[in-house]
Design a protein around this motif. Structure first.
Motif, PDB file in Angstrom:
ATOM      1  N   THR A 215       0.728  -1.269  -0.052  1.00 40.64           N
ATOM      2  CA  THR A 215       0.009   0.026   0.024  1.00 40.64           C
ATOM      3  C   THR A 215       0.807   1.170  -0.116  1.00 40.64           C
ATOM      4  O   THR A 215       2.026   1.200   0.685  1.00 40.64           O
ATOM      5  N   MET A 216       0.538   2.223  -0.849  1.00 42.51           N
ATOM      6  CA  MET A 216       1.255   3.259  -0.946  1.00 42.51           C
ATOM      7  C   MET A 216       0.261   4.543  -0.332  1.00 42.51           C
ATOM      8  O   MET A 216      -0.996   4.514  -0.430  1.00 42.51           O
ATOM      9  N   LYS A 217       0.927   5.265   0.590  1.00 46.40           N
ATOM     10  CA  LYS A 217      -0.153   6.409   1.174  1.00 46.40           C
ATOM     11  C   LYS A 217       0.362   7.817   0.245  1.00 46.40           C
ATOM     12  O   LYS A 217       1.563   8.215   0.539  1.00 46.40           O
ATOM     13  N   LEU A 218      -0.495   8.300  -0.352  1.00 43.31           N
ATOM     14  CA  LEU A 218      -0.196   9.301  -1.446  1.00 43.31           C
ATOM     15  C   LEU A 218      -1.377  10.430  -1.343  1.00 43.31           C
ATOM     16  O   LEU A 218      -2.671  10.205  -1.152  1.00 43.31           O
ATOM     17  N   SER A 219      -0.967  11.475  -1.399  1.00 42.67           N
ATOM     18  CA  SER A 219      -2.037  12.776  -1.324  1.00 42.67           C
ATOM     19  C   SER A 219      -2.146  13.441  -2.642  1.00 42.67           C
ATOM     20  O   SER A 219      -3.081  14.320  -2.885  1.00 42.67           O
ATOM     21  N   SER A 220      -1.011  13.528  -3.450  1.00 46.75           N
ATOM     22  CA  SER A 220      -0.843  14.176  -4.791  1.00 46.75           C
ATOM     23  C   SER A 220      -0.162  13.294  -5.731  1.00 46.75           C
ATOM     24  O   SER A 220       0.460  12.031  -5.409  1.00 46.75           O
ATOM     25  N   GLY A 221      -0.086  13.660  -7.118  1.00 49.82           N
ATOM     26  CA  GLY A 221       0.594  13.066  -8.029  1.00 49.82           C
ATOM     27  C   GLY A 221       0.006  11.959  -8.356  1.00 49.82           C
ATOM     28  O   GLY A 221      -1.217  11.738  -8.672  1.00 49.82           O
ATOM     29  N   ALA A 222       0.699  10.851  -8.924  1.00 50.92           N
ATOM     30  CA  ALA A 222       0.196   9.566  -9.599  1.00 50.92           C
ATOM     31  C   ALA A 222       0.859   8.470  -9.360  1.00 50.92           C
ATOM     32  O   ALA A 222       2.158   8.433  -9.097  1.00 50.92           O
ATOM     33  N   SER A 257       6.130  -7.203 -11.795  1.00 52.88           N
ATOM     34  CA  SER A 257       5.632  -5.740 -11.754  1.00 52.88           C
ATOM     35  C   SER A 257       6.603  -4.785 -11.330  1.00 52.88           C
ATOM     36  O   SER A 257       7.468  -5.013 -10.731  1.00 52.88           O
ATOM     37  N   ILE A 258       6.293  -3.463 -11.887  1.00 52.80           N
ATOM     38  CA  ILE A 258       6.840  -2.375 -11.245  1.00 52.80           C
ATOM     39  C   ILE A 258       5.945  -1.266 -11.304  1.00 52.80           C
ATOM     40  O   ILE A 258       5.158  -0.978 -12.444  1.00 52.80           O
ATOM     41  N   SER A 259       5.952  -0.435 -10.044  1.00 51.76           N
ATOM     42  CA  SER A 259       4.938   0.474  -9.899  1.00 51.76           C
ATOM     43  C   SER A 259       5.720   1.756  -9.493  1.00 51.76           C
ATOM     44  O   SER A 259       6.988   1.756  -9.000  1.00 51.76           O
ATOM     45  N   VAL A 260       5.290   2.884 -10.178  1.00 49.00           N
ATOM     46  CA  VAL A 260       6.294   4.000  -9.907  1.00 49.00           C
ATOM     47  C   VAL A 260       5.090   5.282  -9.555  1.00 49.00           C
ATOM     48  O   VAL A 260       4.045   5.372 -10.103  1.00 49.00           O
ATOM     49  N   VAL A 261       5.697   5.908  -8.568  1.00 51.59           N
ATOM     50  CA  VAL A 261       5.206   7.215  -8.009  1.00 51.59           C
ATOM     51  C   VAL A 261       5.663   8.423  -8.964  1.00 51.59           C
ATOM     52  O   VAL A 261       7.060   8.719  -8.927  1.00 51.59           O
ATOM     53  N   PRO A 283      16.505  -1.102 -11.571  1.00 54.85           N
ATOM     54  CA  PRO A 283      16.685  -0.242 -10.439  1.00 54.85           C
ATOM     55  C   PRO A 283      17.606   0.771 -10.592  1.00 54.85           C
ATOM     56  O   PRO A 283      17.456   2.246 -10.206  1.00 54.85           O
ATOM     57  N   ALA A 284      18.660   0.807 -11.285  1.00 53.84           N
ATOM     58  CA  ALA A 284      19.690   2.093 -11.540  1.00 53.84           C
ATOM     59  C   ALA A 284      18.996   3.182 -12.201  1.00 53.84           C
ATOM     60  O   ALA A 284      19.028   4.207 -12.196  1.00 53.84           O
ATOM     61  N   PHE A 285      17.971   2.519 -13.311  1.00 56.36           N
ATOM     62  CA  PHE A 285      17.394   3.626 -13.988  1.00 56.36           C
ATOM     63  C   PHE A 285      16.436   4.371 -13.102  1.00 56.36           C
ATOM     64  O   PHE A 285      16.134   5.529 -13.341  1.00 56.36           O
ATOM     65  N   LEU A 286      15.645   3.634 -12.445  1.00 52.03           N
ATOM     66  CA  LEU A 286      14.600   4.331 -11.474  1.00 52.03           C
ATOM     67  C   LEU A 286      15.283   5.151 -10.438  1.00 52.03           C
ATOM     68  O   LEU A 286      14.965   6.409 -10.185  1.00 52.03           O
ATOM     69  N   ARG A 287      16.597   5.002 -10.059  1.00 50.71           N
ATOM     70  CA  ARG A 287      17.360   5.611  -8.917  1.00 50.71           C
ATOM     71  C   ARG A 287      17.643   7.005  -9.816  1.00 50.71           C
ATOM     72  O   ARG A 287      17.719   8.118  -9.286  1.00 50.71           O
ATOM     73  N   SER A 288      17.978   7.083 -11.031  1.00 53.03           N
ATOM     74  CA  SER A 288      18.617   8.119 -11.777  1.00 53.03           C
ATOM     75  C   SER A 288      17.508   9.154 -11.998  1.00 53.03           C
ATOM     76  O   SER A 288      17.753  10.305 -12.285  1.00 53.03           O
ATOM     77  N   GLN A 289      16.249   8.360 -12.057  1.00 49.35           N
ATOM     78  CA  GLN A 289      14.863   9.501 -12.293  1.00 49.35           C
ATOM     79  C   GLN A 289      14.561  10.185 -10.904  1.00 49.35           C
ATOM     80  O   GLN A 289      13.574  10.811 -10.976  1.00 49.35           O
ATOM     81  N   GLY A 290      15.024   9.568  -9.748  1.00 49.65           N
ATOM     82  CA  GLY A 290      14.676  10.173  -8.430  1.00 49.65           C
ATOM     83  C   GLY A 290      13.192  10.015  -8.059  1.00 49.65           C
ATOM     84  O   GLY A 290      12.550  10.947  -7.562  1.00 49.65           O
ATOM     85  N   VAL A 291      12.686   8.785  -8.462  1.00 51.81           N
ATOM     86  CA  VAL A 291      11.177   8.470  -8.104  1.00 51.81           C
ATOM     87  C   VAL A 291      11.006   7.376  -7.012  1.00 51.81           C
ATOM     88  O   VAL A 291      12.108   6.538  -6.880  1.00 51.81           O
ATOM     89  N   THR A 292      10.048   7.266  -6.499  1.00 52.98           N
ATOM     90  CA  THR A 292       9.829   6.201  -5.471  1.00 52.98           C
ATOM     91  C   THR A 292       9.170   5.284  -6.464  1.00 52.98           C
ATOM     92  O   THR A 292       7.944   5.271  -7.356  1.00 52.98           O
ATOM     93  N   TRP A 293       9.386   3.923  -6.122  1.00 49.38           N
ATOM     94  CA  TRP A 293       8.984   2.832  -6.974  1.00 49.38           C
ATOM     95  C   TRP A 293       9.044   1.559  -6.309  1.00 49.38           C
ATOM     96  O   TRP A 293       9.722   1.601  -5.095  1.00 49.38           O
ATOM     97  N   LEU A 294       8.177   0.384  -6.490  1.00 53.55           N
ATOM     98  CA  LEU A 294       8.138  -0.736  -6.060  1.00 53.55           C
ATOM     99  C   LEU A 294       8.009  -1.836  -7.053  1.00 53.55           C
ATOM    100  O   LEU A 294       7.371  -1.719  -7.761  1.00 53.55           O
ATOM    101  N   GLY A 295       9.066  -2.681  -6.876  1.00 53.50           N
ATOM    102  CA  GLY A 295       9.127  -3.940  -8.027  1.00 53.50           C
ATOM    103  C   GLY A 295       9.188  -5.409  -7.321  1.00 53.50           C
ATOM    104  O   GLY A 295       9.273  -5.441  -6.182  1.00 53.50           O
TER     105      GLY A 295
END
Length: 307
Positions: A215-222, A257-261, A283-295
């Motif tokens: 579960t992700m706790k989110l207030s804004s974004g996508a 699966s991979i989920s990205v915020v 993982p290296a790609f998503l780190r370079s983008q500075g996003v929260t993710w779950l795979g």
């Protein structure tokens, strides 16, 4: 429609998936009208860009493939084509909206893995650089041409995410500040709950239908998810999914699966799909983008990352 205290939840079907619009802090009568407005926007986008409809702009472009004809695009479609071009460049050619033609060989209802010959016969039809986009400065219009007979484009790689963003933008333009639009797990938030608390957004379990793996706790974004559980077939102990690599012509297999915020659903969806295509380099790609993710990898292990 289902009323939940001060919330309105509306479930519907669109774009081949279940949709859910949640509105809070809005009078019920107004919320119902707003939800219907948002659903109509989602359906408008589906009808306009579906490859399954002969009257869609995508079908019109595909029908003209190889005949030399340029199709003049309206502003919205021109912007989406420009976005596809940016994604192709950003992903170094991995995100390619011409690769949908591979579904001619990959029929996931058949239970059969296509032969190398079947796949190689389609290779000449895959390649963003074989599509020509031309901007006419005199009339300020963009035209597109597919240069090879049999080529196709498919907006399925970002269609749902774009529709979620558009529906949410429409609602926010009408004053909605609390709620979200969810199209098959691709979610755009319009703001937190009325009390300021975040929404609990479930991440689909890639092996247990109707269950969340986190579960992700989110207030804004996508948040958007790409996975091997949406369209697939299991053959001889191997799962073959609908996310097809434009170079190998084969389904990706490293992640379940991979989920990205991200800030908007279109960006979250693009990043999750590109990450699936990058396989062990995700993982290296998503780190370079500075996003929260779950795979979730193929062993079922959950991997997380955050800025």
């Amino acid at each position: 429609m289902k009323q939940l205290d001060d919330e309105l939840g509306v479930r519907f079907l669109a774009m081949g998936c279940g949709g859910d619009i949640r509105l809070a802090g809005v009078p019920m009568d107004e919320a119902r009208a707003l939800a219907e407005l948002a659903i109509r926007e989602v359906l408008r986008i589906e009808y306009k860009y579906s490859r399954y409809r002969s009257d869609s702009i995508v079908s019109q472009i595909n029908a003209a493939a190889g005949n030399g004809e340029f199709i003049v695009l309206d502003d919205e479609t021109a912007q989406l084509m420009a976005y596809a071009d940016k994604l192709w460049d950003f992903s170094e050619g991995l995100f390619d909206i011409t690769s949908g033609v591979l579904r001619r060989a990959w029929d996931f209802k058949s239970g059969r893995v296509p032969s190398t010959a079947q796949l190689e016969a389609l290779r000449p039809l895959v390649g963003w650089r074989q599509l020509e986009l031309v901007f006419d400065v005199q009339i300020s219009s963009t035209s597109v041409r597919l240069t090879r007979p049999g080529m196709e484009i498919d907006f399925g790689g970002f269609g749902k995410e774009y529709a979620a963003d558009r529906a949410a933008a429409l609602l926010m333009g009408k004053g909605v500040r609390h709620g979200y639009v969810n199209l098959g797990g691709d979610i755009r938030l319009m703001g937190p709950r009325p009390d300021g608390e975040p929404w609990d957004i479930g991440v689909a379990h890639p092996r247990e239908a109707d269950h969340a793996i986190a579960t992700m706790k989110l207030s804004s974004g996508a948040m958007a998810t790409s996975g091997d559980y949406e369209r697939y077939m299991d053959v001889d102990g191997h799962r073959y999914c609908h996310i097809l690599h434009p170079w190998t012509l084969m389904p990706v297999m490293f992640w379940r699966s991979i989920s990205v915020v991200s800030s908007v659903c279109s960006a979250a969806g693009a990043l999750s799909t590109i990450a699936m295509l990058k396989q062990d380099q995700a993982p290296a790609f998503l780190r370079s983008q500075g996003v929260t993710w779950l795979g979730v990898d193929q062993s079922g292990q959950v991997c997380r990352g955050a800025p």
